[in-house]
Design a protein around this motif. Structure first.
Motif, PDB file in Angstrom:
ATOM      1  N   PRO A 252       0.811  -1.233   0.000  1.00 27.04           N
ATOM      2  CA  PRO A 252       0.000   0.000   0.000  1.00 27.04           C
ATOM      3  C   PRO A 252       0.837   1.272   0.000  1.00 27.04           C
ATOM      4  O   PRO A 252       0.359   2.346  -0.368  1.00 27.04           O
ATOM      5  CB  PRO A 252      -0.826  -0.120   1.292  1.00 27.04           C
ATOM      6  N   TRP A 253       2.099   1.136   0.383  1.00 24.61           N
ATOM      7  CA  TRP A 253       2.993   2.302   0.480  1.00 24.61           C
ATOM      8  C   TRP A 253       3.783   2.547  -0.814  1.00 24.61           C
ATOM      9  O   TRP A 253       4.614   3.458  -0.863  1.00 24.61           O
ATOM     10  CB  TRP A 253       3.967   2.141   1.644  1.00 24.61           C
ATOM     11  N   LEU A 254       3.526   1.759  -1.860  1.00 29.02           N
ATOM     12  CA  LEU A 254       4.239   1.935  -3.123  1.00 29.02           C
ATOM     13  C   LEU A 254       3.310   2.555  -4.168  1.00 29.02           C
ATOM     14  O   LEU A 254       2.155   2.150  -4.295  1.00 29.02           O
ATOM     15  CB  LEU A 254       4.764   0.595  -3.641  1.00 29.02           C
ATOM     16  N   PHE A 255       3.834   3.530  -4.912  1.00 30.38           N
ATOM     17  CA  PHE A 255       3.030   4.180  -5.940  1.00 30.38           C
ATOM     18  C   PHE A 255       3.806   4.248  -7.247  1.00 30.38           C
ATOM     19  O   PHE A 255       4.967   4.672  -7.278  1.00 30.38           O
ATOM     20  CB  PHE A 255       2.646   5.595  -5.503  1.00 30.38           C
ATOM     21  N   VAL A 256       3.163   3.795  -8.333  1.00 31.74           N
ATOM     22  CA  VAL A 256       3.725   3.892  -9.685  1.00 31.74           C
ATOM     23  C   VAL A 256       2.797   4.789 -10.496  1.00 31.74           C
ATOM     24  O   VAL A 256       1.607   4.483 -10.639  1.00 31.74           O
ATOM     25  CB  VAL A 256       3.838   2.507 -10.353  1.00 31.74           C
ATOM     26  N   CYS A 327       2.665  11.253   3.875  1.00 31.13           N
ATOM     27  CA  CYS A 327       1.206  11.351   3.743  1.00 31.13           C
ATOM     28  C   CYS A 327       0.526  10.635   4.908  1.00 31.13           C
ATOM     29  O   CYS A 327       0.852   9.480   5.222  1.00 31.13           O
ATOM     30  CB  CYS A 327       0.732  10.764   2.409  1.00 31.13           C
ATOM     31  N   ASN A 328      -0.391  11.345   5.587  1.00 26.03           N
ATOM     32  CA  ASN A 328      -1.217  10.768   6.661  1.00 26.03           C
ATOM     33  C   ASN A 328      -0.409  10.033   7.731  1.00 26.03           C
ATOM     34  O   ASN A 328      -0.649   8.859   8.016  1.00 26.03           O
ATOM     35  CB  ASN A 328      -2.271   9.816   6.059  1.00 26.03           C
ATOM     36  N   ASN A 329       0.576  10.714   8.301  1.00 24.20           N
ATOM     37  CA  ASN A 329       1.448  10.137   9.345  1.00 24.20           C
ATOM     38  C   ASN A 329       2.203   8.898   8.880  1.00 24.20           C
ATOM     39  O   ASN A 329       2.651   8.095   9.695  1.00 24.20           O
ATOM     40  CB  ASN A 329       0.617   9.783  10.596  1.00 24.20           C
ATOM     41  N   ASP A 330       2.290   8.718   7.593  1.00 32.84           N
ATOM     42  CA  ASP A 330       3.054   7.611   7.019  1.00 32.84           C
ATOM     43  C   ASP A 330       3.804   8.181   5.813  1.00 32.84           C
ATOM     44  O   ASP A 330       3.948   9.391   5.676  1.00 32.84           O
ATOM     45  CB  ASP A 330       2.102   6.478   6.618  1.00 32.84           C
ATOM     46  N   PHE A 331       4.278   7.330   4.946  1.00 29.01           N
ATOM     47  CA  PHE A 331       4.938   7.795   3.728  1.00 29.01           C
ATOM     48  C   PHE A 331       4.767   6.739   2.643  1.00 29.01           C
ATOM     49  O   PHE A 331       4.468   5.574   2.932  1.00 29.01           O
ATOM     50  CB  PHE A 331       6.440   8.052   3.967  1.00 29.01           C
ATOM     51  N   ARG A 332       4.925   7.157   1.423  1.00 27.84           N
ATOM     52  CA  ARG A 332       4.904   6.187   0.339  1.00 27.84           C
ATOM     53  C   ARG A 332       6.121   6.389  -0.560  1.00 27.84           C
ATOM     54  O   ARG A 332       6.660   7.492  -0.664  1.00 27.84           O
ATOM     55  CB  ARG A 332       3.613   6.279  -0.474  1.00 27.84           C
TER      56      ARG A 332
END
Length: 517
Positions: A252-256, A327-332
């Motif tokens: 969920p933390w990976l974006f392409v 993003c939202n207290n997390d990261f991607r």
């Protein structure tokens, strides 16, 4: 006789005329850039190789220098100065000829653990400061490939590129419907120059290899010849991006970024625009309160999944191609530039997993066997060092690399030894299974990121990869098991090995928190 002479003159004049027309056509096609002409590019490269060869011969390979103590401070200083001069001359050539030469320079700048530090550090500048094309050239390619005036397609295009690479550059743009996109546009002359450039490199590298046996880089030219056509086809890059997104969708933390196929051609790639900091931008990461150890662990998880499960590996992970976004207290993690992928065969993936497992367990017979299967035989010790980026002392010491932390000076020691082992390193690179070459580059770039983030002491990526190795190997063993009893025994071994890895990681975390060395 007269008639024969006349025809010879006509043929000669025709040849000269044809060459002249060809030269003018080539110049016109490349906006009258003289450096785009094949013979000029060849002359530039030949001159650079001659300059470097003469400089080495005069300063490092003369008799009195060869008689010096090879470990003396005087000799090491001289060798470093000569390497630095050669690296700067090579950088000048890369910036002059651009295109494929930049790509090779970037490859050299990625091989932290395999080449003299002077060449690596000098060439690293090409990862972020490759020469850029003018906006006029960019518009010419857009016009030719998309069949319309750029203004008809884009509401606006930022004149300054977001990033410039060896083969292309990326501009931020806005479509008429308001969507913001990133447009990757190939440098106008790259495709036409690539064939001549590769033949030039092949010829000159063969000469250099004869003059200086320590510098045998035929493997680099062969890999470049194989990979450049793939990287020059942006349709291929778009397909790679979609495949990577598909096989890694469970992270969920990976974006392409999404590809806009209606605005994509072999020389133009239009994709979703995404903002973020480069993965080596420590200031951005700290300001965004991103956990650096978790970031390293996710990188290791992502690459381990590609290597050991799918055999489809993003093979150009330099910092400009991997972004991180809070993003939202997390990261991607945002994965860009999908032009080059290593596709690994199942047999090789298992050999690679076994190599890592045998190194982690310091199982000497297994290390030798896998090294032999991969084609390097008695250079098993060097292959182990090149794969892990650790010294042989660390690998063979008490507990092996899984239990031993890399010392602060270990990378420095490793790089200092590279000139001593350069002929052996080149032997490994020439003999090893071809699938390993892109993994060397990938490993080195990932290690470089960890060093920048200062997470290499925690070895988050290493332990993540170790767990993936265990799972990959025991999965194969379960598949080959002859019965339920054997299968259950394999499951117990796998669970126990993974449990030990978790305990070692926990111990490392505790010692870091308490501030122990």
């Amino acid at each position: 006789m007269f008639r024969g002479i006349k025809w010879k003159k006509i043929l000669k004049l025709s040849a000269y005329g044809g060459a002249g027309v060809g030269l003018i056509s080539s110049l016109h096609a490349n906006n009258y850039d003289v450096t785009s002409v094949g013979i000029v590019r060849f002359a530039n490269a030949a001159k650079a190789v001659l300059d470097i060869s003469v400089y080495y011969k005069k300063n490092l390979y003369k008799t009195e220098v060869k008689l010096m103590d090879q470990e003396s401070e005087e000799y090491l200083k001289l060798k470093s100065e000569v390497h630095q001069w050669g690296a700067e001359r090579l950088l000048k050539l890369c910036c002059l000829n651009k295109g494929v030469f930049i790509k090779v320079g970037q490859h050299i700048g990625a091989l932290d653990y395999l080449l003299p530090v002077e060449y690596v550090n000098t060439m690293k500048v090409l990862h972020s400061k490759a020469p850029k094309s003018s906006l006029k050239d960019v518009y010419t390619v857009l016009r030719q490939d998309l069949g319309k005036e750029p203004e008809e397609i884009f509401k606006s295009i930022d004149p300054e590129p977001l990033g410039t690479a060896s083969l292309a550059q990326v501009h931020k743009a806005v479509l008429h419907d308001g969507r913001t996109v990133a447009v990757k546009v190939q440098h106008a002359s790259v495709r036409g120059n690539s064939i001549v450039d590769l033949k030039t490199m092949e010829f000159l590298v063969s000469i250099v290899s004869r003059l200086f046996p320590d510098f045998r880089f035929e493997w680099l030219v062969k890999e470049t010849k194989r990979n450049i056509p793939l990287e020059l086809d942006f349709h291929n890059e778009g397909k790679n991006a979609e495949k990577a997104d598909r096989i890694l969708v469970h992270f969920p933390w990976l974006f392409v970024p999404k590809i806009y196929w209606n605005l994509t051609t072999p020389r133009v790639l239009t994709m979703e625009f995404v903002e973020g900091g480069q993965i080596n931008d420590v200031e951005y990461i700290e300001k965004s309160k991103i956990n650096k150890v978790q970031l390293s662990s996710r990188l290791g998880d992502m690459y381990s999944e590609m290597i050991f499960k799918h055999g489809f590996v993003h093979a150009d992970p330099h910092p400009g191609n991997i972004l991180v976004q809070a993003c939202n207290n997390d990261f991607r993690i945002i994965l860009l530039d999908h032009g080059l992928y290593a596709e690994l065969e199942p047999k090789f993936r298992r050999q690679y997993a076994r190599l890592w497992l045998s190194i982690m367990n310091f199982d000497m017979p297994a290390i030798k066997q896998v090294a032999n299967d991969l084609g390097v035989g008695d250079l098993y010790w060097l292959l182990s060092c090149m794969v892990t980026g650790r010294t042989w002392e660390s690998i063979s010491g008490a507990g092996g690399i899984t239990k031993s932390k890399p010392g602060a000076d270990e990378k420095k020691v490793f790089q200092q030894r590279i000139p001593q082992f350069l002929p052996h390193i080149n032997a490994v690179l020439s003999r090893v299974d071809r699938q390993m070459l892109l993994l060397f580059k990938t490993n080195d770039l990932l290690r470089g990121i960890e060093h920048t983030l200062k997470t290499h002491g925690r070895r988050a990526a290493l332990l993540t990869m170790a767990a993936r190795c265990v799972q990959a190997e025991y999965s194969e063993q379960r598949r080959e098991a002859l019965g339920t009893l054997q299968r259950n025994a394999i499951i117990i071994c796998e669970v126990w090995t993974l449990f030990k890895l978790k305990i070692w990681y926990l111990m490392l975390s505790i010692t870091d928190i308490l501030g122990f060395a």
